[in-house]
Design a protein around this motif. Structure first.
Motif, PDB file in Angstrom:
ATOM      1  N   LEU A  14       4.267  -6.413   3.207  1.00 16.92           N
ATOM      2  CA  LEU A  14       5.216  -7.042   2.306  1.00 16.92           C
ATOM      3  C   LEU A  14       6.564  -6.345   2.379  1.00 16.92           C
ATOM      4  CD1 LEU A  14       5.942  -9.092   0.139  1.00 16.92           C
ATOM      5  CD2 LEU A  14       5.042  -7.495  -1.556  1.00 16.92           C
ATOM      6  N   SER A  15       6.540  -5.001   2.398  1.00 19.77           N
ATOM      7  CA  SER A  15       7.812  -4.278   2.475  1.00 19.77           C
ATOM      8  C   SER A  15       8.503  -4.576   3.802  1.00 19.77           C
ATOM      9  CB  SER A  15       7.613  -2.775   2.268  1.00 19.77           C
ATOM     10  OG  SER A  15       6.883  -2.211   3.316  1.00 19.77           O
ATOM     11  N   TYR A  16       7.742  -4.774   4.856  1.00 17.69           N
ATOM     12  CA  TYR A  16       8.314  -5.149   6.149  1.00 17.69           C
ATOM     13  C   TYR A  16       8.985  -6.511   6.040  1.00 17.69           C
ATOM     14  CZ  TYR A  16       8.602  -7.024  10.833  1.00 17.69           C
ATOM     15  OH  TYR A  16       9.045  -7.617  11.974  1.00 17.69           O
ATOM     16  N   ALA A  17       8.316  -7.450   5.385  1.00 22.65           N
ATOM     17  CA  ALA A  17       8.886  -8.792   5.253  1.00 22.65           C
ATOM     18  C   ALA A  17      10.189  -8.752   4.458  1.00 22.65           C
ATOM     19  CB  ALA A  17       7.879  -9.725   4.588  1.00 22.65           C
ATOM     20  N   VAL A  18      10.207  -7.951   3.400  1.00 21.43           N
ATOM     21  CA  VAL A  18      11.429  -7.811   2.605  1.00 21.43           C
ATOM     22  C   VAL A  18      12.540  -7.205   3.459  1.00 21.43           C
ATOM     23  CG1 VAL A  18      12.475  -6.611   0.647  1.00 21.43           C
ATOM     24  CG2 VAL A  18      10.247  -7.711   0.393  1.00 21.43           C
ATOM     25  N   ALA A  19      12.190  -6.166   4.213  1.00 26.09           N
ATOM     26  CA  ALA A  19      13.190  -5.520   5.067  1.00 26.09           C
ATOM     27  C   ALA A  19      13.693  -6.495   6.123  1.00 26.09           C
ATOM     28  CB  ALA A  19      12.601  -4.280   5.725  1.00 26.09           C
ATOM     29  N   ASP A  20      12.789  -7.260   6.704  1.00 26.27           N
ATOM     30  CA  ASP A  20      13.171  -8.207   7.737  1.00 26.27           C
ATOM     31  C   ASP A  20      14.074  -9.298   7.160  1.00 26.27           C
ATOM     32  OD1 ASP A  20      12.958  -9.149  10.472  1.00 26.27           O
ATOM     33  OD2 ASP A  20      11.800 -10.822   9.648  1.00 26.27           O
ATOM     34  N   ALA A  21      13.744  -9.782   5.984  1.00 28.21           N
ATOM     35  CA  ALA A  21      14.567 -10.821   5.361  1.00 28.21           C
ATOM     36  C   ALA A  21      15.957 -10.305   5.035  1.00 28.21           C
ATOM     37  CB  ALA A  21      13.889 -11.329   4.088  1.00 28.21           C
ATOM     38  N   ALA A  47       6.009  -0.374   9.859  1.00 30.88           N
ATOM     39  CA  ALA A  47       5.073  -1.350   9.298  1.00 30.88           C
ATOM     40  C   ALA A  47       3.960  -1.647  10.292  1.00 30.88           C
ATOM     41  CB  ALA A  47       5.807  -2.634   8.912  1.00 30.88           C
ATOM     42  N   LYS A  48       4.321  -1.796  11.545  1.00 33.14           N
ATOM     43  CA  LYS A  48       3.320  -2.057  12.576  1.00 33.14           C
ATOM     44  C   LYS A  48       2.398  -0.844  12.740  1.00 33.14           C
ATOM     45  CE  LYS A  48       2.781  -3.346  17.424  1.00 33.14           C
ATOM     46  NZ  LYS A  48       3.467  -3.648  18.674  1.00 33.14           N
ATOM     47  N   ALA A  49       2.967   0.352  12.771  1.00 32.91           N
ATOM     48  CA  ALA A  49       2.163   1.572  12.915  1.00 32.91           C
ATOM     49  C   ALA A  49       1.203   1.714  11.743  1.00 32.91           C
ATOM     50  CB  ALA A  49       3.075   2.800  13.028  1.00 32.91           C
ATOM     51  N   GLN A  50       1.683   1.414  10.551  1.00 36.05           N
ATOM     52  CA  GLN A  50       0.832   1.541   9.369  1.00 36.05           C
ATOM     53  C   GLN A  50      -0.322   0.546   9.402  1.00 36.05           C
ATOM     54  OE1 GLN A  50       4.071   1.125   6.708  1.00 36.05           O
ATOM     55  NE2 GLN A  50       4.519   3.307   6.692  1.00 36.05           N
ATOM     56  N   ALA A  51      -0.062  -0.670   9.850  1.00 39.46           N
ATOM     57  CA  ALA A  51      -1.136  -1.660   9.981  1.00 39.46           C
ATOM     58  C   ALA A  51      -2.150  -1.201  11.026  1.00 39.46           C
ATOM     59  CB  ALA A  51      -0.559  -3.019  10.349  1.00 39.46           C
ATOM     60  N   LEU A  52      -1.666  -0.617  12.119  1.00 40.99           N
ATOM     61  CA  LEU A  52      -2.575  -0.119  13.158  1.00 40.99           C
ATOM     62  C   LEU A  52      -3.366   1.093  12.669  1.00 40.99           C
ATOM     63  CD1 LEU A  52      -0.256  -0.541  16.264  1.00 40.99           C
ATOM     64  CD2 LEU A  52      -2.317  -1.869  15.713  1.00 40.99           C
ATOM     65  N   ILE A  53      -2.749   1.945  11.863  1.00 42.16           N
ATOM     66  CA  ILE A  53      -3.471   3.069  11.270  1.00 42.16           C
ATOM     67  C   ILE A  53      -4.583   2.538  10.374  1.00 42.16           C
ATOM     68  CG2 ILE A  53      -3.313   4.969   9.609  1.00 42.16           C
ATOM     69  CD1 ILE A  53      -0.472   5.519  10.793  1.00 42.16           C
ATOM     70  N   GLN A  54      -4.256   1.574   9.541  1.00 43.03           N
ATOM     71  CA  GLN A  54      -5.247   0.979   8.648  1.00 43.03           C
ATOM     72  C   GLN A  54      -6.429   0.432   9.446  1.00 43.03           C
ATOM     73  OE1 GLN A  54      -5.603   0.755   5.307  1.00 43.03           O
ATOM     74  NE2 GLN A  54      -7.526  -0.292   5.682  1.00 43.03           N
ATOM     75  N   LYS A  63      -8.485   8.376  17.460  1.00 40.16           N
ATOM     76  CA  LYS A  63      -7.428   8.402  18.477  1.00 40.16           C
ATOM     77  C   LYS A  63      -6.324   7.411  18.132  1.00 40.16           C
ATOM     78  CE  LYS A  63     -10.112  10.074  22.375  1.00 40.16           C
ATOM     79  NZ  LYS A  63     -10.593   9.792  23.725  1.00 40.16           N
ATOM     80  N   GLY A  64      -6.689   6.248  17.637  1.00 40.22           N
ATOM     81  CA  GLY A  64      -5.700   5.252  17.224  1.00 40.22           C
ATOM     82  C   GLY A  64      -4.866   5.751  16.054  1.00 40.22           C
ATOM     83  N   VAL A  65      -5.526   6.418  15.110  1.00 43.65           N
ATOM     84  CA  VAL A  65      -4.817   6.980  13.958  1.00 43.65           C
ATOM     85  C   VAL A  65      -3.810   8.014  14.429  1.00 43.65           C
ATOM     86  CG1 VAL A  65      -5.054   8.372  11.858  1.00 43.65           C
ATOM     87  CG2 VAL A  65      -6.712   6.549  12.335  1.00 43.65           C
ATOM     88  N   VAL A  66      -4.268   8.934  15.282  1.00 43.67           N
ATOM     89  CA  VAL A  66      -3.398  10.015  15.754  1.00 43.67           C
ATOM     90  C   VAL A  66      -2.217   9.456  16.547  1.00 43.67           C
ATOM     91  CG1 VAL A  66      -3.272  12.033  17.283  1.00 43.67           C
ATOM     92  CG2 VAL A  66      -5.220  11.748  15.731  1.00 43.67           C
ATOM     93  N   LYS A  67      -2.463   8.471  17.384  1.00 47.00           N
ATOM     94  CA  LYS A  67      -1.380   7.886  18.184  1.00 47.00           C
ATOM     95  C   LYS A  67      -0.267   7.328  17.291  1.00 47.00           C
ATOM     96  CE  LYS A  67      -0.365   4.295  21.557  1.00 47.00           C
ATOM     97  NZ  LYS A  67      -0.895   3.208  22.372  1.00 47.00           N
ATOM     98  N   GLN A  68      -0.636   6.576  16.275  1.00 44.34           N
ATOM     99  CA  GLN A  68       0.365   5.975  15.400  1.00 44.34           C
ATOM    100  C   GLN A  68       1.024   7.018  14.494  1.00 44.34           C
ATOM    101  OE1 GLN A  68       1.418   2.932  15.983  1.00 44.34           O
ATOM    102  NE2 GLN A  68      -0.123   2.850  17.580  1.00 44.34           N
ATOM    103  N   ALA A 125      -3.146   7.094   2.131  1.00 46.70           N
ATOM    104  CA  ALA A 125      -2.847   6.503   0.825  1.00 46.70           C
ATOM    105  C   ALA A 125      -1.637   7.195   0.195  1.00 46.70           C
ATOM    106  CB  ALA A 125      -4.065   6.600  -0.089  1.00 46.70           C
ATOM    107  N   SER A 126      -1.552   8.503   0.343  1.00 45.53           N
ATOM    108  CA  SER A 126      -0.408   9.238  -0.192  1.00 45.53           C
ATOM    109  C   SER A 126       0.881   8.837   0.537  1.00 45.53           C
ATOM    110  CB  SER A 126      -0.646  10.745  -0.079  1.00 45.53           C
ATOM    111  OG  SER A 126       0.405  11.454  -0.667  1.00 45.53           O
ATOM    112  N   ALA A 127       0.792   8.698   1.855  1.00 46.17           N
ATOM    113  CA  ALA A 127       1.958   8.257   2.638  1.00 46.17           C
ATOM    114  C   ALA A 127       2.406   6.871   2.178  1.00 46.17           C
ATOM    115  CB  ALA A 127       1.628   8.249   4.129  1.00 46.17           C
ATOM    116  N   ALA A 128       1.453   6.006   1.895  1.00 45.93           N
ATOM    117  CA  ALA A 128       1.776   4.655   1.424  1.00 45.93           C
ATOM    118  C   ALA A 128       2.540   4.718   0.109  1.00 45.93           C
ATOM    119  CB  ALA A 128       0.500   3.839   1.255  1.00 45.93           C
TER     120      ALA A 128
END
Length: 140
Positions: A14-21, A47-54, A63-68, A125-128
């Motif tokens: 959602l924050s990505y969408a707001v930023a994009d708009a 936003a993309k990295a956070q979705a990939l972390i999730q 490994k995916g978490v660490v990469k992002q 969660a804290s980063a979020a």
């Protein structure tokens, strides 16, 4: 726990969408500098990295978490040098939130490297919360 993490991921998107708009709005002069251009480029990628972390946390893919997380950490120096869109007079608070984000993402990466998925989820969660707090005060 997964429901909570899904809500966090949705908040990021959602924050990505707001930023994009907001991208098509004109900015005052101090928003057109090189550092602001970097910030505008970073946020959609965050936003993309956070979705990939999730997604990686849900799959147990450390490994995916660490990469992002490493990507985000590679950009936090620029984030801390940036000027926010609003409440510019609170620059120190903005930089503090950026530092807190960096700390949490470092904790996320460290926990993931150790295979500590619960620790990684807590750090994520804290980063979020840092992201949401920053966007509430300095972006939206």
């Amino acid at each position: 726990m997964y429901k909570g993490m899904t809500i966090v991921a949705a908040a990021f998107l959602l924050s990505y969408a707001v930023a994009d708009a907001h991208e098509n709005h004109e900015h005052v002069k101090h928003h057109t500098d090189v550092q602001m251009a970097k910030l505008h480029k970073m946020m959609p990628r965050y936003a993309k990295a956070q979705a990939l972390i999730q997604a990686s946390l849900e799959k147990g893919d450390v490994k995916g978490v660490v990469k992002q997380a490493d990507y985000i950490l590679s950009t936090t120096a620029d984030l801390k040098k940036s000027t926010p869109h609003k409440n510019v007079e609170k620059l120190n608070e903005f930089q503090g939130l950026a530092g807190d984000l960096e700390h949490d993402i470092r904790g996320l990466a460290d926990a993931a490297k150790k295979g500590d998925l619960e620790g990684a989820r807590a750090a994520f969660a804290s980063a979020a919360r840092q992201c949401n707090s920053c966007h509430a005060k300095f972006r939206s």
